[in-house]
Design an enzyme around this catalytic site. Sequence first.
Site, short mmCIF file in Angstrom:
data_model
loop_
_atom_site.label_atom_id
_atom_site.label_comp_id
_atom_site.label_asym_id
_atom_site.label_seq_id
_atom_site.Cartn_x
_atom_site.Cartn_y
_atom_site.Cartn_z
N SER A 46 82.45 -15.20 125.57
CA SER A 46 82.93 -16.15 125.49
C SER A 46 84.24 -16.57 125.90
O SER A 46 84.64 -17.72 125.77
CB SER A 46 82.07 -17.54 124.53
OG SER A 46 82.48 -18.21 124.02
N TRP A 98 86.13 -32.50 115.68
CA TRP A 98 88.02 -31.78 115.07
C TRP A 98 88.16 -32.75 113.95
O TRP A 98 88.97 -31.91 112.83
CB TRP A 98 89.11 -31.64 115.94
CG TRP A 98 89.54 -32.91 116.32
CD1 TRP A 98 90.50 -33.71 116.33
CD2 TRP A 98 89.22 -33.21 117.83
NE1 TRP A 98 90.26 -34.45 117.04
CE2 TRP A 98 89.85 -34.23 118.04
CE3 TRP A 98 89.25 -32.14 118.80
CZ2 TRP A 98 90.43 -34.63 119.33
CZ3 TRP A 98 88.75 -32.90 120.46
CH2 TRP A 98 89.49 -34.64 120.44
N LYS A 100 84.27 -18.68 119.18
CA LYS A 100 83.98 -18.57 119.82
C LYS A 100 82.08 -18.04 120.21
O LYS A 100 81.10 -17.53 120.25
CB LYS A 100 83.91 -17.78 121.50
CG LYS A 100 85.45 -17.98 122.11
CD LYS A 100 85.59 -19.53 121.98
CE LYS A 100 85.38 -19.97 122.99
NZ LYS A 100 85.58 -22.03 122.70
N THR A 104 80.60 -22.39 116.27
CA THR A 104 81.44 -23.15 115.59
C THR A 104 80.76 -24.96 115.99
O THR A 104 80.42 -25.55 115.53
CB THR A 104 83.20 -23.12 115.83
OG1 THR A 104 83.68 -21.81 116.24
CG2 THR A 104 83.66 -23.58 114.66
N TRP A 134 88.96 -28.16 110.89
CA TRP A 134 89.86 -27.14 110.29
C TRP A 134 90.66 -26.94 109.77
O TRP A 134 92.23 -27.75 110.16
CB TRP A 134 90.41 -26.25 112.23
CG TRP A 134 89.52 -25.27 112.68
CD1 TRP A 134 88.77 -24.51 112.48
CD2 TRP A 134 88.48 -26.14 113.77
NE1 TRP A 134 88.15 -23.91 113.73
CE2 TRP A 134 87.85 -25.21 113.96
CE3 TRP A 134 88.67 -27.53 114.11
CZ2 TRP A 134 86.78 -25.52 115.52
CZ3 TRP A 134 87.63 -27.67 115.95
CH2 TRP A 134 86.49 -26.99 115.30
N TRP A 194 78.40 -26.09 117.85
CA TRP A 194 76.75 -26.43 117.56
C TRP A 194 77.05 -26.47 116.43
O TRP A 194 76.59 -27.47 115.68
CB TRP A 194 76.13 -24.75 117.69
CG TRP A 194 74.99 -25.29 118.50
CD1 TRP A 194 73.80 -26.24 118.37
CD2 TRP A 194 73.78 -24.24 118.51
NE1 TRP A 194 73.09 -26.05 118.65
CE2 TRP A 194 72.68 -25.12 118.68
CE3 TRP A 194 74.16 -22.44 118.88
CZ2 TRP A 194 71.61 -24.21 119.74
CZ3 TRP A 194 72.73 -22.35 119.10
CH2 TRP A 194 71.56 -22.65 119.80
N HIS A 236 88.63 -20.43 111.56
CA HIS A 236 88.69 -19.32 111.54
C HIS A 236 89.08 -18.42 111.11
O HIS A 236 89.31 -16.78 111.53
CB HIS A 236 89.41 -19.95 113.08
CG HIS A 236 88.38 -20.70 114.27
ND1 HIS A 236 86.42 -20.42 114.37
CD2 HIS A 236 88.94 -20.86 114.79
CE1 HIS A 236 86.74 -20.76 114.98
NE2 HIS A 236 87.62 -21.10 115.32
S1 PPS Z 1 85.50 -22.49 119.60
O1 PPS Z 1 86.72 -22.52 120.18
O2 PPS Z 1 85.90 -21.31 118.90
O3 PPS Z 1 85.05 -23.98 118.72
O4 PPS Z 1 83.79 -22.23 119.89
P1 PPS Z 1 82.75 -21.72 119.38
O5 PPS Z 1 81.97 -23.60 119.24
O6 PPS Z 1 82.69 -21.25 118.91
O7 PPS Z 1 81.69 -21.65 120.60
C1 PPS Z 1 81.66 -21.84 121.74
C2 PPS Z 1 80.46 -21.58 122.90
O8 PPS Z 1 79.54 -21.92 122.08
C3 PPS Z 1 78.06 -23.09 122.79
N1 PPS Z 1 77.84 -23.54 122.28
C4 PPS Z 1 76.74 -23.67 122.29
N2 PPS Z 1 75.46 -22.75 122.48
C5 PPS Z 1 73.77 -22.69 122.53
N3 PPS Z 1 73.93 -24.29 121.51
C6 PPS Z 1 74.46 -25.06 121.59
N4 PPS Z 1 73.85 -27.01 121.73
C7 PPS Z 1 75.47 -25.13 121.96
N5 PPS Z 1 77.41 -25.04 121.53
C8 PPS Z 1 78.09 -24.82 122.22
C9 PPS Z 1 78.88 -22.81 124.09
O9 PPS Z 1 78.88 -23.25 125.34
C10 PPS Z 1 80.12 -21.26 124.20
O10 PPS Z 1 79.38 -20.68 124.27
P2 PPS Z 1 79.69 -19.56 125.55
O11 PPS Z 1 79.39 -18.14 125.79
O12 PPS Z 1 81.35 -20.08 126.55
O13 PPS Z 1 78.69 -20.73 127.20
#
Ligand code: PPS
Length: 285
Positions: free
Chosen positions: A130, A73, A45, A48, A78, A50, A100
Amino acid sequence: MYRLDVTETFAGLSLPGHLHTQESLNFASTFQFCGSDVLLVTYPKSGTTWMQEILTLIYSDGDPRPAKTTPNWARTPWLEHIHFKELLQETEGPRLLTTHMPPQVLAASLRKAKPKVIHLVRNPKDVAVSFYHFCRMANFFPDPGSFDEFLLAFLDGTVHYGSWFEHTKGWLNCKEELDVFYITYEELHQDLEGSVERLSAFLGHPLPPGQMDSIRQHCSFVSMSNNQMVNGALIPHEIMDPSKSQFMRKGIVGDWRNHFSPLQTELFKKKFQQEMGGRCLGFMD
Ligand code: PPS
């Protein structure tokens, strides 16, 4: 068949059996890296998906087609997941890998091959928020209970994937001996263009002129929320239930302020100081 109720234990961590087996975890811990590999390291969260999208766009020289036709994926698999072995066979050169896992699981092989490591970190208060909402929707995690209960478990490091503090400190400690690019979710928010420029310089893969616009456009929260290859739409609802929360939930900095009570903020601050000392101080606010 989805192993939704199975928990695997490995290297002292509890992990969802839906995504991991002892075999897949052993495979990750003995994986032979190459010097040309690019490894994205995150605590869950932290942004990743992004960063996976950004890496895909950098290596496609700004062409959004791979990101729009192949799930994240499969493009940036991963290491520790069940299908990693098969997915790896389909990967074409520089292998874009994600993990992770904490460093002690991978460090021996990493030290030998010295691939490029991208360590992406997010304010742990926003990670906790998150993660809480993700646990509510993803049926491969135990029921998180109330936010207060989840936050205490997060601070104790008893949530799946273990302690954010141990994970982050562990990877920060590898900075000297590995080839690490450290960046935060907040920096991506503040200056995506500058972040991508620094990242592509680190990777030795400069962007062709004019391609930054494509990255900015395609990697925006709105575009990614509409991209079925990353927004969770490909996952059956019995595994991830979109009526409870969204995978692309809010994508903002500071949502913790809408969730933390003053007492929880104080508790977090104390734990952060105790664990991190003078490191990652930007996350104190
Ligand atoms: S995971 O399940 O571990 O792979 O999740 P991860 O991708 O690490 O984290 C998900 C959070 O990243 C936010 N997210 C983004 N934020 C801003 N811009 C972009 N483009 C973007 N893409 C993914 C996503 O909304 C999750 O955060 P939260 O706070 O829950 O919205």
